[in-house]
Design a protein around this motif. Structure first.
Motif, PDB file in Angstrom:
ATOM      1  N   UNK A 269      81.306  35.209 -10.629  1.00 42.30           N
ATOM      2  CA  UNK A 269      80.161  34.769 -11.436  1.00 42.30           C
ATOM      3  C   UNK A 269      79.605  35.931 -12.251  1.00 42.30           C
ATOM      4  N   UNK A 270      79.433  35.723 -13.539  1.00 42.07           N
ATOM      5  CA  UNK A 270      78.893  36.761 -14.423  1.00 42.07           C
ATOM      6  C   UNK A 270      79.968  37.559 -15.138  1.00 42.07           C
ATOM      7  N   UNK A 271      81.236  37.393 -14.725  1.00 36.41           N
ATOM      8  CA  UNK A 271      82.309  38.161 -15.372  1.00 36.41           C
ATOM      9  C   UNK A 271      82.879  37.473 -16.603  1.00 36.41           C
ATOM     10  N   UNK A 272      82.433  36.268 -16.850  1.00 39.50           N
ATOM     11  CA  UNK A 272      82.854  35.527 -18.037  1.00 39.50           C
ATOM     12  C   UNK A 272      81.624  34.729 -18.463  1.00 39.50           C
ATOM     13  N   UNK A 273      81.423  34.528 -19.776  1.00 34.92           N
ATOM     14  CA  UNK A 273      80.232  33.758 -20.160  1.00 34.92           C
ATOM     15  C   UNK A 273      80.442  32.288 -19.766  1.00 34.92           C
ATOM     16  N   UNK A 274      79.320  31.626 -19.510  1.00 34.74           N
ATOM     17  CA  UNK A 274      79.378  30.211 -19.128  1.00 34.74           C
ATOM     18  C   UNK A 274      80.080  29.407 -20.222  1.00 34.74           C
ATOM     19  N   UNK A 275      79.707  29.684 -21.476  1.00 34.73           N
ATOM     20  CA  UNK A 275      80.262  28.901 -22.590  1.00 34.73           C
ATOM     21  C   UNK A 275      81.761  29.099 -22.749  1.00 34.73           C
ATOM     22  N   UNK A 276      82.244  30.326 -22.590  1.00 32.53           N
ATOM     23  CA  UNK A 276      83.692  30.497 -22.781  1.00 32.53           C
ATOM     24  C   UNK A 276      84.451  29.824 -21.643  1.00 32.53           C
ATOM     25  N   UNK A 277      83.864  29.798 -20.439  1.00 33.79           N
ATOM     26  CA  UNK A 277      84.504  29.070 -19.333  1.00 33.79           C
ATOM     27  C   UNK A 277      84.511  27.566 -19.630  1.00 33.79           C
ATOM     28  N   UNK A 278      83.401  27.068 -20.154  1.00 35.59           N
ATOM     29  CA  UNK A 278      83.307  25.642 -20.483  1.00 35.59           C
ATOM     30  C   UNK A 278      84.291  25.285 -21.606  1.00 35.59           C
ATOM     31  N   UNK A 279      84.391  26.180 -22.606  1.00 37.74           N
ATOM     32  CA  UNK A 279      85.321  25.924 -23.715  1.00 37.74           C
ATOM     33  C   UNK A 279      86.747  25.827 -23.180  1.00 37.74           C
ATOM     34  N   UNK A 280      87.113  26.753 -22.309  1.00 42.66           N
ATOM     35  CA  UNK A 280      88.451  26.685 -21.708  1.00 42.66           C
ATOM     36  C   UNK A 280      88.604  25.344 -20.958  1.00 42.66           C
ATOM     37  N   UNK A 281      87.546  24.959 -20.247  1.00 36.27           N
ATOM     38  CA  UNK A 281      87.578  23.705 -19.493  1.00 36.27           C
ATOM     39  C   UNK A 281      87.729  22.482 -20.396  1.00 36.27           C
ATOM     40  N   UNK A 282      87.106  22.534 -21.568  1.00 35.57           N
ATOM     41  CA  UNK A 282      87.226  21.415 -22.523  1.00 35.57           C
ATOM     42  C   UNK A 282      88.696  21.289 -22.950  1.00 35.57           C
ATOM     43  N   UNK A 283      89.312  22.435 -23.213  1.00 32.81           N
ATOM     44  CA  UNK A 283      90.737  22.421 -23.584  1.00 32.81           C
ATOM     45  C   UNK A 283      91.596  21.817 -22.485  1.00 32.81           C
ATOM     46  N   UNK A 284      91.254  22.155 -21.234  1.00 36.45           N
ATOM     47  CA  UNK A 284      92.039  21.615 -20.098  1.00 36.45           C
ATOM     48  C   UNK A 284      91.794  20.103 -19.955  1.00 36.45           C
ATOM     49  N   UNK A 285      90.555  19.687 -20.075  1.00 35.06           N
ATOM     50  CA  UNK A 285      90.241  18.252 -19.919  1.00 35.06           C
ATOM     51  C   UNK A 285      90.943  17.440 -21.010  1.00 35.06           C
ATOM     52  N   UNK A 286      90.998  18.003 -22.223  1.00 43.09           N
ATOM     53  CA  UNK A 286      91.663  17.263 -23.309  1.00 43.09           C
ATOM     54  C   UNK A 286      93.173  17.274 -23.143  1.00 43.09           C
ATOM     55  N   UNK A 287      93.725  18.410 -22.693  1.00 44.26           N
ATOM     56  CA  UNK A 287      95.174  18.466 -22.467  1.00 44.26           C
ATOM     57  C   UNK A 287      95.568  17.456 -21.388  1.00 44.26           C
ATOM     58  N   UNK A 288      94.717  17.341 -20.371  1.00 47.83           N
ATOM     59  CA  UNK A 288      94.984  16.366 -19.311  1.00 47.83           C
ATOM     60  C   UNK A 288      94.872  14.935 -19.857  1.00 47.83           C
ATOM     61  N   UNK A 289      93.859  14.715 -20.691  1.00 45.84           N
ATOM     62  CA  UNK A 289      93.681  13.388 -21.291  1.00 45.84           C
ATOM     63  C   UNK A 289      94.914  13.010 -22.118  1.00 45.84           C
TER      64      UNK A 289
END
Ligand SMILES: NC(=O)c1ccc[n+]([C@@H]2O[C@H](COP(=O)([O-])OP(=O)(O)OC[C@H]3O[C@@H](n4cnc5c(N)ncnc54)[C@H](O)[C@@H]3O)[C@@H](O)[C@H]2O)c1
Length: 371
Positions: A269-289
């Motif tokens: 926690x704190x080693x990556x910004x929340x937004x960049x983690x979320x952005x990566x997560x959006x890419x994963x959720x869409x790739x899965x979709x």
């Protein structure tokens, strides 16, 4: 941008929390003018900020009024900056200082800072003498477009995100878009990720802005910022008004977050910004979709291509993680997500732009997009 305001209405959880007034201030932030610290009548205010925000030139005039934390009947507590301070210890530091200074339930807490400050100040307010009113002055883009709005408060615990908290909305939120001028590029970019999420979930026009105006957005053109922030604030307001306690549609706001929170845990926690983690997560959720044929490959590809313009990581194996079995470690952290109700992982997925749904999935379905 002209000064304007609007209100959100929802079921009261606690007296004083039934309404949030959001005020957009186009001018340079001037907290002395808004709060007049040291005045002799009216509510006492317990201000909370972090060390970085306290040193911002536009805040210094305000903080300089407080001698040893005190200015008349008001008090200013400065805590450490960033995610490592989003702890139960920080929450208790706020509560202890407010008790020591003799604050009462009828007084008001004011959080001045990013999402960490609004989350922990809101949480402290919700438990202080069973609940005192709270106001926010969000100073990061992320907090203006998302974190300060909607009443979710809390702190991290045991290296997992937001494991303790409450629903406790602010009475007033003062948004000064000009605070974005002093943000580091990574913090600015972190806020953009939550705004981009709003575009994908709710706002086609905002999606077009992200598609066509990347240069203006990345150069922090005030005209585009003044358009993005109110759009996101109104979109979030509408959702929390209809599903304050996150029983259904509010869960969509977690788009990208199940993956993103897990990444934050794995990286530390704190080693990556929340937004960049979320952005990566959006890419994963869409790739899965796309992989499961819920959305078209072309929609997924267009979004991932746009994300590259903003510097977000679109790889299955995130660049910021080292060591082996990355997919397994991320899946393990995803199982801690608060949305899960059984052994499956609850995910927010899309059929297309502004077309979102929730699905529980097995680890084996998710692992292929983590390679
Ligand atoms: N409650 C919610 O609904 C909600 C929604 C989204 C995110 N969050 C939470 O918000 C947190 C992230 O928020 P954040 O990105 O604002 O983090 P943050 O509060 O840690 O702020 C990021 C950094 O920017 C600094 N900063 C703040 N304002 C600044 C300014 N104007 N100029 C220069 N530096 C400034 C801070 O000192 C800090 O170091 C996460 O903990 C996340 O879980 C909550």
């Amino acid at each position: 941008m002209k000064q304007s305001s609007f209100s959100i209405k929802y079921q009261p959880v606690h007296p004083g929390t039934e309404n949030t007034t959001i005020i957009f201030h186009p001018e340079t932030p001037d907290l002395c003018a808004i709060f007049t610290p040291g005045r002799t009548s009216g509510e006492r205010r317990f201000f909370v900020t972090d060390g970085t925000v306290a040193r911002l030139p536009c805040i210094q005039q305000f903080t300089a009024l407080f001698d040893d934390g005190r200015c008349g009947r008001d008090y200013l507590l400065v805590i450490g900056s960033g995610e490592p301070y989003k702890t139960i210890e920080s929450v208790l530091t706020i509560v202890k200082a407010a008790l020591k200074e003799g604050f009462a339930r009828k007084d008001i807490f004011v959080g001045i800072g990013g999402g960490v400050i609004s989350d922990i100040t809101g949480f402290a307010a919700s438990i202080f003498k069973r609940g005192t009113s709270v106001e926010f002055v969000p100073t990061t883009l992320l907090s203006m477009v998302d974190a300060s709005i909607g009443g979710k408060t809390g702190c991290d615990f045991d290296n997992y995100k937001n494991m303790i908290g409450s629903f406790f909305p602010a009475r007033t939120i003062h948004i000064f878009p000009r605070f974005v001028e002093s943000l580091s590029s990574s913090q600015y970019n972190s806020g953009l990720a939550e705004a981009f999420k709003t575009a994908l979930l709710y706002d086609r026009d905002l999606y077009t802005i992200f598609l066509e105006k990347s240069e203006s957005i990345l150069s922090r053109d005030p005209a585009v910022i003044n358009e993005i922030i109110p759009r996101c604030a109104h979109a979030k307001a509408k959702i929390v008004e209809n599903d304050f306690m996150e029983n259904n549609i509010r869960m969509y706001l977690n788009f990208g977050h199940t993956f993103g929170h897990a990444l934050e845990t794995v990286v530390g926690l704190g080693n990556i910004t929340h937004g960049s983690a979320v952005a990566w997560g959006i890419g994963r959720a869409l790739s899965l979709s796309a992989r499961k044929n819920f959305c078209s490959q072309s929609y997924c590809d267009e979004v991932l291509k746009m994300m590259l313009l903003y510097g977000w990581d679109t790889e299955g194996m995130p660049h910021c993680v080292t060591g082996g079995d990355v997919g397994g470690r991320i899946i393990k952290a995803m199982h801690k997500d608060k949305k899960n109700s059984n052994s499956k992982i609850c995910l927010i997925l899309q059929k297309g732009l502004n077309d979102t749904f929730i699905l529980e999935m097995d680890d084996d379905d998710i692992l292929p997009v983590l390679k």
